[in-house]
Design a protein around this motif. Structure first.
Motif, PDB file in Angstrom:
ATOM      1  N   SER B  44       0.937  -1.144  -0.002  1.00 16.57           N
ATOM      2  CA  SER B  44       0.003   0.169  -0.241  1.00 16.57           C
ATOM      3  C   SER B  44       0.837   1.327  -0.032  1.00 16.57           C
ATOM      4  CB  SER B  44      -0.879   0.036   1.216  1.00 16.57           C
ATOM      5  OG  SER B  44      -1.779  -1.171   1.189  1.00 16.57           O
ATOM      6  N   ASP B 161      -5.430  -1.113  -4.923  1.00 18.98           N
ATOM      7  CA  ASP B 161      -4.998  -1.793  -3.858  1.00 18.98           C
ATOM      8  C   ASP B 161      -6.056  -2.605  -3.129  1.00 18.98           C
ATOM      9  OD1 ASP B 161      -3.807  -2.251  -1.421  1.00 18.98           O
ATOM     10  OD2 ASP B 161      -3.653  -0.081  -0.768  1.00 18.98           O
ATOM     11  N   GLU B 162      -5.736  -3.952  -3.496  1.00 18.97           N
ATOM     12  CA  GLU B 162      -6.774  -5.037  -2.859  1.00 18.97           C
ATOM     13  C   GLU B 162      -8.117  -4.752  -3.045  1.00 18.97           C
ATOM     14  OE1 GLU B 162      -5.377  -6.817   0.273  1.00 18.97           O
ATOM     15  OE2 GLU B 162      -3.495  -6.349   0.400  1.00 18.97           O
TER      16      GLU B 162
HETATM   17 MG   LIG Z   1      -2.333  -2.517   2.107  1.00 17.03          MG
END
Ligand SMILES: [Mg+2]
Ligand SMILES: Nc1ncnc2c1ncn2[C@@H]1O[C@H](COP(=O)(O)OP(=O)(O)OP(=O)(O)O)[C@@H](O)[C@H]1O
Lengths: 550, 212
Positions: B44, B161-162
């Motif tokens: 991240s 991000d995910e």
């Molecule tokens: Mg993360």
């Protein structure tokens, strides 16, 4: 684009710096004034009076804080643990004392306990007892402590309650399961846990007492605040007033530092929101009734008796002719409060957002520093503001601008002082709004091409709108209730609701305080109700906001 | 190289252990590259550096031939033209689906903006609910809207991000396919972070593994 460059021209950073400078200037000028060589008057004060000031201030503050906590902590405890009869209404009503300034309660009780008041009259009528003959006199110190306790306990109550609400149920259940009784779990487990929040509430109570002028001057108690007043008004001795101000400031900052230390331990005790919250249970009948009785007793002394007395005075003194003056005074305070509150909130929003956009250590520390105004007693801040403004007007004169402003006529000093004093309230309201919303929306907006200001106005401000409004409301209420700053800094012939209450009480025209006092209390109560509703609707909106986040 | 990350180092605050240390890699235009690594390895953080929310301690980031972050160079996020889909979606809760999608389109004129928004709504299969608020959407719908919101302004680079971590397994599989189709159709260069190897395999053409 270089950052240092954008900092200077950035409107958010500009607001941040403006807040910091506005708050620091009065203290700088106060310090300069206090450094003046000692005059005769100061030698007298130091030799003969200072000891009394120190002792009275200490005694009053410590006992006031103690009794207020003795009321506030148990109230928070029982309202969080038990669903006793009438709880819903009582919990709501327990915020009301915040709408009643201590000095108004003080005048009312002083009258009630006096010869013509209800207390002695009742004794005479029903028991044939004339206590006055035994030389009964209202003991000032215990009486002032009583007044502060019944008017200021909500600070302790609300902060401790907010803390308990966030504790998990299993904490209480486990202490009970481990064989502790209700009392033992209170003293053994919860009291230590609550200590930081009690300290937080107690510190606010102490700030209020140290700042007080109305109660202490009416009872003739010699605290630092009243001493600063008499040096300034009685002897026009700004130097001595400044010297005492700096001493009081030292005490206040020590207190604030201790509180910071106490709060530090709080960090390690945050319970995750996933756990079950501590929910009130239905107590046994005896316990339930005892809880109700205690709450009603507190409400009786803090709200019902004072407001009842005001209304009974109102029926005696009601007179159309009073209204024009009342409106004039109301207009004065409302317009200066609106101006000051708007300034405060603009500064607060700008400062908080600056620390979010540029979260460097110095920026955060400076913003924290700017919130000290709230801990500074009104009389002290007033002395600083006077030093600052008389410097400005002298500086103006030496540059040939003679009517820059007339200190005895401008409301600018008052508005400036209100903004410095109550900046902290606006700041914390905005900050807590931002922290509930988080960074994610702002960051999303930035990746979609919006600059910092557009991001704030289109995305973040709508989301923290309630926090901004409730900050506005709370600042406004505090200004309505304020007395010491207003007394010192008001322009010549400028009366507010608060100062007219003070004047009537000083001249012992008690019936006449009813109208302005009721107006203050009504406005404050209405605004506090708005603020708490907003808080509720805000938390009610939380699940939606949260689902939006998911 | 379309995106070039050189010797990138970063640590939060004054933490002793840096979150990233001397990281270098490059991505060609149109590539969809996955980044996998254990939790806390700084995935991240890398995306936040590329988006411009953090400034690197050392190293540089070059995007489409322009240095956006280096010593003494810092282009703020709004000027980088990088889109990002957040793990928590970050849909503006006070705006409808359409307003969310139009947020990044303010440079377009009214009609063009509406057309682009309609196009995006259609791709998100949301053309029937343009005036719903985010909290009225299911997780998968929120996911799609936030992807379309990020794509609407035609970013040079998309960061994910995910994006699937809040979805259940079935929906994940469907979303993976959808996302891949959309990304290829729009010819978007993309950096996709996940700790789930399957997601990355399903979407990406190349994988970078990040370690502590
Ligand atoms: Mg993360
Ligand atoms: N705001 C922050 N302040 C301080 N440290 C942080 C912050 N955010 C992340 N870190 C630390 O930086 C390191 C990298 O975090 P990062 O969030 O980039 O990991 P990640 O690979 O995305 O993990 P995950 O797979 O769990 O999302 C971690 O050690 C984390 O503790």
């Amino acid at each position: 684009m270089k950052r240092s460059f954008s900092c200077i021209r950035n409107p958010w950073i500009f607001t941040h710096r403006l807040s910091v400078v506005s708050v620091s200037l009065p203290f700088i000028f106060l310090a300069i004034q206090a450094a003046a060589p000692a005059n005769e008057n100061w030698l007298h004060i130091r030799g003969w009076l200072l000891q009394t000031y120190v002792l009275d201030t200490l005694l009053l503050t410590l006992s006031g804080v103690f009794i207020a906590s003795m009321i506030g902590v148990p109230l928070a405890w029982i309202t969080c643990l038990f669903a006793f009869p009438g709880k819903y209404f009582i919990e709501w009503a327990l915020v009301l004392p915040l709408a009643i300034p201590p000095y108004i309660s003080a005048y009312i009780y002083y009258h009630l306990m006096g010869y013509t008041g209800g207390f002695q009259a009742g004794l005479r009528t029903f028991l044939g007892l004339d206590v006055n003959r035994f030389g009964f006199d209202i003991p000032p110190m215990p009486f002032a402590v009583f007044i502060f306790a019944v008017t200021l306990f909500p600070y302790v109550y609300l902060i401790v309650k907010a803390f308990l609400k966030h504790q998990s149920a299993s904490l209480y259940e486990n202490t009970r399961l481990l064989g502790r009784g209700a009392w033992s779990s209170f003293f053994g487990v919860f009291l230590p846990l609550m200590a930081p929040s009690i300290a937080g509430g107690a510190t606010l109570v102490a700030f209020e007492i140290l700042s007080d002028f109305g109660v202490t001057s009416h009872f003739g108690i010699h605290t630092f605040s009243t001493a600063i007043f008499s040096a300034w008004f009685g002897m026009s001795d700004a130097d001595s007033a400044a010297k005492m101000s700096v001493m009081l400031l030292g005490a206040v900052f020590t207190l604030a530092a201790f509180n910071k230390l106490a709060q530090r331990t709080l960090k390690y005790r945050i319970v995750s929101s996933k756990e079950r919250a501590l929910l009130p249970r239905i107590p046994s009948r005896r316990v339930g009734l005892a809880c109700t009785f205690f709450c009603v007793l507190v409400l009786l002394f803090s709200v019902i008796i004072p407001v009842g007395q005001l209304f009974s005075w109102l029926t005696l003194s009601w007179n159309q002719e009073l209204l024009p003056r009342l409106w004039q005074n109301a207009r004065n305070i409302v317009s200066s409060a609106l101006a000051a509150t708007s300034c405060t909130m603009i500064l607060a929003v700008g400062t908080v957002n600056a620390t979010r956009l540029f979260p460097s250590k110095p920026n955060l520390a400076l913003a924290q520093f700017a919130t000290i105004g709230y801990s500074v007693p009104g009389a002290v801040l007033a002395m600083g503001v006077i030093s600052l403004f008389s410097f400005i007007s002298r500086a103006g004169a030496s540059f040939g601008i003679h009517d820059l402003f007339d200190i005895s006529r401008t409301t600018a000093m008052l508005i400036f002082a209100y903004a410095v004093r109550f900046f902290a309230i606006g700041y914390h309201a905005v900050e807590s709004g931002f922290s509930k919303v988080g960074n994610i929306y702002g960051e999303a907006a930035r990746t979609l091409g919006a600059g910092p200001s557009e991001t704030f106005f289109r995305v973040e401000m709508p989301l923290i709108r309630n926090a901004i409004i409730s900050g506005f409301v709370l600042v406004f209420v505090d200004i309505m209730k304020e007395l010491p700053l207003t007394m010192i800094l008001r322009p010549f012939n400028f009366n507010t609701l608060g100062t007219s209450v003070y004047d009537f009480a000083k001249n012992e025209i008690m019936e006449e305080i009813a109208l302005p006092a009721i107006l203050i209390i009504a406005v404050c109560a209405a605004f506090i109700a708005i603020a708490s509703l907003l808080d509720k609707s805000y938390s009610a909106a939380r699940p939606e906001v949260r689902r939006g986040e998911r | 190289m379309f995106l070039e990350v050189r010797e990138l180092s970063f640590g939060y605050g004054n933490m002793l252990i840096p979150s990233l240390r001397g990281l270098s890699f490059g991505i060609e235009k149109g590539e969809i590259v996955g980044i996998v690594g254990p939790s806390g390895s700084g995935k991240s953080t890398l995306l936040r550096l590329i988006a411009g929310f953090e400034r690197p301690l050392e190293g540089s980031i070059v995007l489409d031939g322009i240095t956006v972050a280096a010593k003494d160079v810092y282009v703020p996020p709004e000027s980088r033209n990088v889109g990002m889909v957040f793990q928590d979606y970050g849909l503006f809760p006070h705006m409808t689906v359409r307003k969310n999608i139009e947020f990044g389109l303010r440079r377009l004129k009214g009609e063009e903006r509406a057309m682009r928004a309609n196009e995006m709504l259609a791709m998100a299969q949301m053309e029937n609910f343009p005036s719903r608020y985010p909290y009225e959407l299911s997780g998968g719908q929120q996911q799609r809207v936030s992807l379309m919101r990020a794509l609407a302004p035609r970013p040079r680079l998309l960061l994910l991000d995910e994006p699937f971590s809040n979805l259940d397994a079935d929906l994940r599989e469907i979303m993976c396919k959808d996302v891949k189709t959309i990304l290829e159709k729009e010819k978007i260069t993309c950096l996709f972070v996940s700790h789930d190897q399957r997601d990355v395999n399903a979407v990406c053409s190349r994988i970078i593994t990040q370690t502590y």
